[in-house]
Design a protein around this motif. Structure first.
Motif, PDB file in Angstrom:
ATOM      1  N   GLU A  60       0.823  -1.201   0.000  1.00 11.11           N
ATOM      2  CA  GLU A  60       0.000   0.000   0.000  1.00 11.11           C
ATOM      3  C   GLU A  60       0.861   1.258   0.000  1.00 11.11           C
ATOM      4  O   GLU A  60       0.546   2.238  -0.687  1.00 11.11           O
ATOM      5  N   VAL A 180      -5.996   4.897  -2.056  1.00  8.29           N
ATOM      6  CA  VAL A 180      -5.549   3.554  -1.666  1.00  8.29           C
ATOM      7  C   VAL A 180      -6.392   2.976  -0.544  1.00  8.29           C
ATOM      8  O   VAL A 180      -6.826   1.817  -0.600  1.00  8.29           O
ATOM      9  N   SER A 185      -9.004  -0.086  -1.584  1.00 11.74           N
ATOM     10  CA  SER A 185      -8.915  -1.111  -0.546  1.00 11.74           C
ATOM     11  C   SER A 185     -10.066  -2.098  -0.630  1.00 11.74           C
ATOM     12  O   SER A 185     -11.221  -1.720  -0.878  1.00 11.74           O
TER      13      SER A 185
END
Length: 331
Positions: A60, A180, A185
């Motif tokens: 990430e 993100v 996600s």
């Protein structure tokens, strides 16, 4: 995220920072014993995998850096993504062999000892953008950092500060993190459940169980038993484990506060640091020893879980509806 809501529901258990000794009558409680826990799980829950979590975090972080570079280019700046691989660690896993007292003997609370731990795996951070930024004029640097992280907020001690985070005001980093963590996600749908206004009243009432437990007379008795143990060990100035830990944090802050007008100050001297480490380790060891001897964590859980059970009995239908919504989002 489920963990965030679970932390809200089980907030009190986090205060029991010992290793979870016996309950005094042969029973031992854990987070899984919480009456509320069943409503935040959706069946088979995988055990925490530290390596997998660290890998996920690194992935990430790399994605965020990539998006930041793209965003900065659109703003007319160069930006070299920083490599965070290998720099992320969630610390030692507190498995069944973890000994909180022994850890305190070695590391205290981690305020003055963290550098010792870091020296075991030293990694010097190098910002790949430093030379580029230093080549700019002062006004260019200001524009660069505003594009990167948003406009600087000037602190006014007389004004009421806005504390709510807004990614749209946080530059390219805010935009990248939003993309993100909230868009890409696989937990985005789950997060939507927690932010759904339908459950706001339920979540507020649930968090109140923590406040209710904190003011419960039985909590005072548990803290008193711990404080008596600490006094016997030569530390009579603390009413709760949190006060004990806070005292070391305040000591650490005091070094910088006392020297805030010295631009050349780089931290406590070796002698000051050695004395502080000794104080921290002695206090932390006494703290965790007394938590262990008084079954601090388990006894607090016992009170919290009893209050939670009353809440569950009164709100079971709504909790079950929430759990169903959560399960649907995670499919």
């Amino acid at each position: 995220m489920p963990a965030a809501a679970a932390a809200l529901a089980l907030g009190l258990t986090a205060c029991g920072s010992g290793d979870g000794g016996g309950s005094g009558d042969g029973g031992e409680l854990t987070y899984e014993d919480s009456p509320l826990a069943e409503f935040f799980t959706t069946g088979e829950e995988a055990e925490f995998d530290q390596e997998a979590e660290e890998a996920r975090y690194a992935e990430e972080s790399a994605r965020i850096e990539q998006l930041v570079a793209e965003c900065m280019a659109e703003q007319g700046f160069e930006y070299t993504p920083m490599d965070s691989s290998g720099s992320v660690s969630f610390g030692p896993q507190m498995d069944e062999d973890y000994d909180a007292v022994e850890n305190a003997r070695q590391n205290g609370y981690g305020f003055f000892t963290w550098e010792d731990q870091a020296e075991e795996n030293p990694e010097e951070f190098v910002d790949p953008n430093q030379d580029y930024v230093e080549s700019m004029s002062e006004s260019e640097q200001t524009a660069y950092y505003e594009a990167l992280s948003g406009p600087m907020v000037e602190y006014d001690e007389d004004a009421e500060m806005e504390t709510e985070y807004n990614w749209e005001d946080s530059g390219c980093y805010g935009s990248a993190q939003h993309q993100v963590y909230e868009v890409e996600s696989d937990q985005a749908a789950t997060m939507d459940v927690y932010s759904d206004p339908r459950w706001e009243e339920l979540m507020t009432a649930m968090s109140a169980t923590y406040e209710q437990a904190q003011s419960d007379p039985r909590m005072a008795e548990i803290n008193e038993a711990w404080a008596t143990c600490m006094a016997d060990a030569g530390h009579a100035d603390f009413a709760t484990p949190q006060e004990s830990m806070d005292s070391i944090m305040n000591l650490q802050n005091s070094f910088w506060e006392d020297n805030q007008d010295d631009p050349d100050y780089t931290g406590p001297t070796e002698d000051e640091l050695a004395t502080a480490k000794e104080q921290e380790i002695a206090l932390a060891t006494a703290d965790y020893t007394c938590q262990d001897e008084t079954d601090f964590a388990t006894e607090q859980m016992r009170v919290q879980f009893e209050i939670e059970q009353e809440f569950v009995d009164e709100n079971r239908a709504e909790l079950e509806a929430f759990s169903e919504a959560l399960a649907g989002a995670e499919q």
